[in-house]
Design a protein around this motif. Structure first.
Motif, PDB file in Angstrom:
ATOM      1  N   THR A 100      -8.029 -62.461 -18.694  1.00 40.87           N
ATOM      2  CA  THR A 100      -8.382 -63.444 -17.660  1.00 40.87           C
ATOM      3  C   THR A 100      -9.168 -62.849 -16.495  1.00 40.87           C
ATOM      4  N   PHE A 101      -9.607 -61.604 -16.603  1.00 41.67           N
ATOM      5  CA  PHE A 101     -10.282 -60.967 -15.475  1.00 41.67           C
ATOM      6  C   PHE A 101     -11.532 -61.722 -15.035  1.00 41.67           C
ATOM      7  N   ASP A 102     -12.354 -62.178 -15.994  1.00 45.54           N
ATOM      8  CA  ASP A 102     -13.552 -62.939 -15.622  1.00 45.54           C
ATOM      9  C   ASP A 102     -13.192 -64.223 -14.884  1.00 45.54           C
ATOM     10  N   ALA A 103     -12.117 -64.865 -15.297  1.00 44.11           N
ATOM     11  CA  ALA A 103     -11.689 -66.095 -14.613  1.00 44.11           C
ATOM     12  C   ALA A 103     -11.312 -65.784 -13.167  1.00 44.11           C
ATOM     13  N   HIS A 104     -10.672 -64.645 -12.933  1.00 46.94           N
ATOM     14  CA  HIS A 104     -10.321 -64.263 -11.564  1.00 46.94           C
ATOM     15  C   HIS A 104     -11.574 -63.970 -10.739  1.00 46.94           C
ATOM     16  N   VAL A 137     -16.762 -66.176 -19.312  1.00 47.43           N
ATOM     17  CA  VAL A 137     -17.400 -67.160 -18.427  1.00 47.43           C
ATOM     18  C   VAL A 137     -18.472 -66.574 -17.529  1.00 47.43           C
ATOM     19  N   LEU A 138     -18.582 -65.255 -17.468  1.00 49.08           N
ATOM     20  CA  LEU A 138     -19.562 -64.642 -16.565  1.00 49.08           C
ATOM     21  C   LEU A 138     -20.458 -63.667 -17.306  1.00 49.08           C
ATOM     22  N   GLN A 139     -21.687 -63.550 -16.814  1.00 56.34           N
ATOM     23  CA  GLN A 139     -22.652 -62.622 -17.399  1.00 56.34           C
ATOM     24  C   GLN A 139     -22.717 -61.310 -16.623  1.00 56.34           C
ATOM     25  N   SER A 140     -22.467 -61.360 -15.321  1.00 58.87           N
ATOM     26  CA  SER A 140     -22.621 -60.168 -14.474  1.00 58.87           C
ATOM     27  C   SER A 140     -21.252 -59.559 -14.170  1.00 58.87           C
ATOM     28  N   GLY A 141     -21.260 -58.462 -13.447  1.00 58.45           N
ATOM     29  CA  GLY A 141     -20.020 -57.811 -13.036  1.00 58.45           C
ATOM     30  C   GLY A 141     -19.636 -58.121 -11.605  1.00 58.45           C
ATOM     31  N   ASP A 142     -20.234 -59.159 -11.023  1.00 56.51           N
ATOM     32  CA  ASP A 142     -19.972 -59.504  -9.627  1.00 56.51           C
ATOM     33  C   ASP A 142     -18.487 -59.736  -9.362  1.00 56.51           C
ATOM     34  N   TYR A 143     -18.053 -59.296  -8.189  1.00 55.34           N
ATOM     35  CA  TYR A 143     -16.708 -59.516  -7.642  1.00 55.34           C
ATOM     36  C   TYR A 143     -15.603 -58.752  -8.357  1.00 55.34           C
TER      37      TYR A 143
END
Length: 193
Positions: A100-104, A137-143
């Motif tokens: 769930t890291f991308d969701a966070h 859900v994300l393409q980048s490593g932001d946040y």
């Protein structure tokens, strides 16, 4: 006049008790109506940070993590479905556990945009009601750094399980409590303010 109340909700998308707890908390706040002006801020906690991107079958994962049999897992899932239904949250069949890291990270961004709580609710529904994978859900490593720092901060304060609900940065309530419990806790906090 409404009394302000800050609620820090430390949780994971993968946690069914977090979905139950958030639903119960929202029902309690609705019952209290105009007596309270609550601001809910969600914070990250990962139950399975080592989970690979492909996920893992839920029976295998829970069997290894908790030593439960498939029958025990099925019984627990039925109990969770009943508790969820009692607070208006629909648990569907879920066969996999996902990272769930991308969701966070997405929730961190949504917090900057003032849309964190609606996204949290949607992610909980997607994961628990529809069995969808929030790890892609994300393409980048932001946040990533911000999420890791926030996770470490709450763990350094002793948070080891979720949901952990902190009222006015002073009062901790753990678990997917019933609506009445949240209502009583909030009324007591407001009375002491």
């Amino acid at each position: 006049m409404s009394q302000p109340l800050t609620i820090d909700f430390v949780s994971d998308i993968a946690c069914p008790w977090c979905a139950i707890g958030l639903s119960s908390l929202q029902l309690a706040l609705a019952r209290l109506g105009d007596a309270v002006d609550a601001q809910i801020v969600v914070h990250p906690f990962e139950l399975n940070p080592q989970m690979g991107p492909e996920g893992e079958a839920i029976v295998d994962y829970l069997g290894k993590k908790y030593g439960r049999t498939p029958e025990q897992i099925a019984q627990t899932q039925e109990m969770i479905r009943e508790r969820g239904a009692s607070v208006g949250f629909n648990f569907g069949p879920r066969n996999y556990v996902y990272n769930t890291f991308d969701a966070h990270r997405l929730l961190h961004w949504a917090g900057l945009e003032g849309k964190q709580l609606p996204l949290k609710l949607e992610l909980l529904r997607a994961y628990h009601s529809e069995g969808r994978d929030p790890s892609n859900v994300l393409q980048s490593g932001d946040y990533a750094d911000e999420v890791r720092a926030e996770e470490e901060e709450f763990q350094s304060h002793g948070i080891q399980s979720v949901p952990a609900i902190i009222f006015n940065r002073r009062y901790l309530v753990s678990g997917g409590q019933p609506v009445e419990t949240f209502e009583q806790v909030i009324q007591q906090i407001l009375a002491e303010a």
